[in-house]
Enzyme design. Structure first.
Site, short mmCIF file in Angstrom:
data_model
loop_
_atom_site.label_atom_id
_atom_site.label_comp_id
_atom_site.label_asym_id
_atom_site.label_seq_id
_atom_site.Cartn_x
_atom_site.Cartn_y
_atom_site.Cartn_z
N HIS A 1 -9.49 7.17 -5.81
CA HIS A 1 -8.27 7.80 -5.32
C HIS A 1 -8.26 7.93 -3.81
CE1 HIS A 1 -7.83 8.47 -9.62
NE2 HIS A 1 -6.57 8.31 -9.32
N ARG B 1 2.40 11.02 -8.12
CA ARG B 1 1.11 11.58 -8.56
C ARG B 1 1.12 13.08 -8.26
NH1 ARG B 1 -1.13 6.40 -6.51
NH2 ARG B 1 -2.38 5.50 -8.19
N ARG C 1 4.78 11.90 -12.83
CA ARG C 1 3.70 11.90 -13.81
C ARG C 1 3.15 13.32 -13.96
NH1 ARG C 1 -1.48 8.26 -12.62
NH2 ARG C 1 -1.88 9.90 -11.09
N GLU D 1 -2.76 3.01 -19.79
CA GLU D 1 -3.99 2.77 -19.03
C GLU D 1 -5.24 2.81 -19.90
OE1 GLU D 1 -3.88 5.56 -15.80
OE2 GLU D 1 -3.20 7.20 -17.07
N ASN E 1 -5.06 0.35 -12.65
CA ASN E 1 -6.38 0.78 -12.18
C ASN E 1 -7.24 1.23 -13.35
OD1 ASN E 1 -5.09 0.49 -9.73
ND2 ASN E 1 -4.67 2.68 -9.54
N ASP E 2 -6.69 2.16 -14.12
CA ASP E 2 -7.49 2.64 -15.24
C ASP E 2 -7.56 1.62 -16.37
OD1 ASP E 2 -8.66 5.15 -14.61
OD2 ASP E 2 -6.63 5.95 -14.44
N ARG F 1 -14.44 2.66 -11.98
CA ARG F 1 -13.64 2.27 -10.82
C ARG F 1 -14.21 2.79 -9.50
NH1 ARG F 1 -7.85 5.23 -11.87
NH2 ARG F 1 -7.54 5.16 -9.63
N CYS G 1 2.40 0.30 -12.19
CA CYS G 1 2.31 1.22 -11.04
C CYS G 1 0.89 1.32 -10.46
CB CYS G 1 2.79 2.61 -11.44
SG CYS G 1 1.79 3.38 -12.72
C1 PEP Z 1 -3.67 3.75 -12.66
O1 PEP Z 1 -4.64 4.15 -13.31
O2 PEP Z 1 -3.41 2.56 -12.46
C2 PEP Z 1 -2.75 4.73 -12.06
C3 PEP Z 1 -1.59 4.36 -11.57
O3 PEP Z 1 -3.16 6.02 -12.01
P1 PEP Z 1 -4.29 6.59 -11.03
O4 PEP Z 1 -4.70 5.50 -10.09
O5 PEP Z 1 -3.68 7.76 -10.34
O6 PEP Z 1 -5.37 6.96 -11.98
MG MG Z 2 -4.71 6.22 -13.91
#
Ligand code: PEP
Ligand code: MG
Length: 756
Positions: free
Chosen positions: A360, A467, A503, A605, A628-629, A639, A676
């Protein structure tokens, strides 16, 4: 054997002089294994040669003189094969090559083991014997274990040697890490360190020695007083003998012990925290290398006591360190809150020793448009302080004290990049359509207040991901319903007339609220996102009520649920959203017409959701892929762990197949599908995402002009053809190279690398 190994490794790891510690190591190996020769050859990747750097048993004059090419001799073969070679009689081996100046010819048996760090051969460890015999299993495993344990120290010594003095002539001092946020920065490094983390305290020169000694002594007294209080508290609870330990602690903190030594370092011009770190590291090293386990344990006592002194030093500090001029910040691990605290106008670039491109903190760095690189585990952080650096956020490189010529080259790239950014900014109001006139809405991801700025609103078709945990992270307690209404209202006002996807609170994993600690062994697989808020309906209800109240009179508000892994979670969350909706309606009968039921979707995710996609699409209004997740859980790769980050790629064929499955199911069920995660803002991925048929991409505002430029230069037909090609490929790196080349061939290379 284990004890010997520990001892030898300890010595190598603590060495300030690698040459010296390798010399001691070869002696010890000979004495423990009772062999006649032990030598170390280190690789030089510039000359492609191995050099004998330490030996016991061969002629010491051969050190630094004996060199062999990467493919030469048995040493070269060990490195090439990346495995041990154990020979009873070397003279019979076709690769045998002996060096008369080393006096090697008398030794018949040979065991060579490669020294490998992060898949790179750093050198070869060799033992030799006159008698012709095969080395035993025990000897072989001893050497393999030793080699694995010293590899980190050798790698670190190699990097550390890069820090000495400015680069000479054509020499390039480059550290190779991972790119996190694109762009180039040039500037002096300032080390920022987590509170009371002694090991990351940087060296700093001071002039007011008297002041520094005074504040150190105050901190020392305060820490001593704490020991006295602790002892009093424990008096009735432990025996007299155990209480004596506190006396020992008290003494350790006295002037005669730690005190005077630290003052001695301060007198040389070192600031108090740096002086404390130097003295403590020295003593901890001595304790840790002791054979007696009881004495070894004392190392952690000493570290603990020193941490207390450091805490007091920080309390005494007139002000917390701030960046008062433009700097590249260097931290052991950059956190989201660190970035939130530093004024971004002073932040040129970021170097984080640990972390990963999808953490993050990395996402925030990208949102702020600050070049960032990570992954330099083996380098003591204080080495960076004050160093002049070039950060290449495209390739993940950091150049130390660069030559004038190199700096000029990078200055040119910065100028070209600025020009490109200006050109892109001028085209911002152009619609996001392909050459065959298909509209791909581009949304922004927001969280920081800065994201509500006019420049951000102008470029986006709406907000694809708000977020909401970011405002929660920046507070010292949960924000009240009234505070939340205000926060969400300002976002909704800023994007009035466009859709905004909010979210619900996504905490857990690497997003810890300071006032709601979650302590777990496996946080990314634990209590995260929707799992937390369903267990705390009071938190979820307050948030949803605030979102609904903030949306009075504003259309286009959507709610997205993070970390959905089961259907029950969707049903339960929708029940709470309905409950909040009726409550808000009941409380505000006059606002009935102003309030629409929000659209509700999920952030997809967790891979389990792909296998229930048809059950999900029948329940929700939209799906937004959190790449990402999804990558993290699909590839089973943390990650935030730089060690495995090469696996964390949005171009993994498995991820692309998963996206295809999601998009096909959404099309079949007429459910709008968005994306996203960071992949949406990566211009290299844009062609793929257009080909997959996402209905909109949501990204950080800075990436948007680049992604739009790609969309404006491709046709949907071409994107689909590219996708077909990519679906046939088996490796992430091939897919990446194929897409990279595609963009270069369109003359758009400047969007994905440094320079025009
Ligand atoms: C993701 O996981 O791709 C996402 C958009 O959420 P975050 O990166 O805030 O976990
Ligand atoms: Mg995520």
């Amino acid at each position: 054997m284990l004890e010997h190994l520990r001892h030898i490794t300890q010595e190598v790891n603590l060495a300030s002089d690698m040459q010296e510690s390798l010399r001691i190591m070869v002696q010890q190996v000979c004495s423990v294994l009772k062999v006649e020769v032990c030598s170390v050859y280190l690789a030089d990747y510039n000359s492609h040669q191995f050099t004998l750097v330490a030996t016991e048993g061969l002629n010491p004059k051969a050190i630094g003189v004996v060199r062999l090419g990467f493919t030469e001799g048995l040493v070269g073969l060990v490195a090439q094969r990346e495995e041990p070679i154990n020979l009873q009689d070397v003279s019979r081996h076709p690769n045998y090559l002996y060096f008369p100046q080393a006096g090697e010819e008398q030794f018949a048996s040979f065991l060579g083991v490669p020294v490998i760090h992060q898949r790179k051969v750093l050198g070869v460890l060799v033992i030799q014997q006159k008698a012709s015999r095969k080395f035993s299993n025990n000897e072989e495993t001893f050497l393999i274990t030793l080699s694995a344990q010293i590899a980190g120290a050798i790698a670190s010594a190699e990097s550390v040697s890069l820090f000495s003095g400015p680069a000479q002539g054509l020499e390039v001092r480059r550290l190779e890490g991972l790119p996190v946020s694109t762009g180039i920065a040039i500037g002096a490094a300032t080390v920022v360190y987590a509170s009371a983390d002694l090991s990351s305290v940087p060296d700093k020169q001071i002039t007011d020695i008297e002041f520094e000694v005074e504040r150190f002594q105050q901190a020392l007294r305060a820490a001593q007083n704490e020991v006295v209080t602790m002892k009093e508290r424990m008096t009735d609870l432990v025996s007299q003998e155990e209480l004596a330990l506190f006396d020992a602690y008290y003494k350790l903190l006295s002037d005669n012990s730690l005190g005077n030594e630290v003052v001695g370092e301060i007198a040389k011009g070192q600031w108090a925290p740096g002086a404390l770190r130097r003295v403590v590291e020295k003593h901890v090293g001595v304790f840790e290398s002791m054979d007696d386990p009881y004495l070894r344990e004392r190392a952690s006592d000493l570290k603990d006591l020193a941490r207390n002194v450091l805490l007091h030093l920080e309390d005494n500090r007139a002000e917390r360190p701030t960046l008062d001029s433009e700097s590249v910040i260097v931290a052991d691990e950059i956190t989201a809150s660190m970035l939130a605290e530093i004024p971004s106008e002073h932040l040129l670039g970021i170097v984080s020793l640990h972390g990963s491109p999808s953490s993050h903190a990395a996402i925030i760095a990208k949102a702020l448009g600050i070049p960032a690189v990570i992954g330099f585990h083996d380098i003591p952080i204080h080495r960076f302080e004050g160093k002049h650096l070039i950060i290449d956020g495209y390739n993940g490189h950091v150049y130390l004290s660069p030559s004038e010529a190199l700096e000029k080259q990078y200055q040119r790239l910065i100028r070209e990049e600025m020009k490109l950014t200006q050109e892109l900014e001028q085209q911002l109001h152009q619609p996001s359509i392909t050459t065959d006139d298909v509209h791909y809405p581009l949304f922004v991801n927001i969280g920081l207040m800065a994201d509500f700025e006019k420049s951000v609103q102008a470029r986006a078709d709406g907000v694809g991901l708000y977020r909401t945990e970011i405002p929660f992270l920046l507070r010292e307690r949960f924000p009240s319903e009234a505070e939340q209404i205000q926060i969400y209202r300002s976002a909704l006002e800023a994007f009035r007339g466009k859709s905004v996807t909010i979210r619900t609170l996504d905490i857990g994993g690497d997003k810890q609220l300071p006032y709601f600690p979650i302590d777990e062994d496996n946080p990314f697989l634990g209590w995260r996102g929707i799992r937390v808020t369903l267990d705390h309906p009071e938190i979820m209800l307050v948030q949803v009520r605030a979102i609904l109240k903030a949306s009075f009179g504003i259309q286009g508000v959507r709610i997205a649920l993070p970390m959905i892994s089961t259907i029950e979670e969707i049903d339960a969350a929708q029940r709470l959203i309905r409950q909040a909706y009726y409550e808000v309606q009941e409380e505000n009968p006059e606002a009935k017409e102003l309030l629409q039921p929000p659209q509700v979707g999920i952030v997809l995710e967790v891979p389990s959701a792909i296998y229930q996609i048809h059950n999900i699409t029948s329940r929700v209004d939209f799906i937004s892929v959190g790449s990402n997740d999804l990558t993290q859980y699909l590839m089973a790769v943390d990650r935030n762990n730089a060690q495995v980050s090469s696996l964390f790629s949005n171009f993994q064929p498995a991820l692309i197949m998963a996206l295809k499955q999601i998009c096909d199911a959404c099309d079949e069920n007429n459910t709008p599908n968005y994306i996203c995660g960071e992949m949406a803002g990566d211009p290299i991925a844009t062609i793929l995402l257009v080909g997959l048929g996402f209905k909109g991409l949501s990204m950080n505002a800075r990436s948007l002009p680049k992604v739009k430029k790609i969309i404006n230069n491709i046709s949907q037909k071409e994107a689909k053809e590219c996708l077909e090609e990519v679906l046939k490929m088996e490796r992430a790196k091939d897919i990446h190279a194929y897409l990279f080349e595609k963009i270069e061939s369109k003359g758009l290379g400047g969007l994905i690398r440094a320079g025009k």
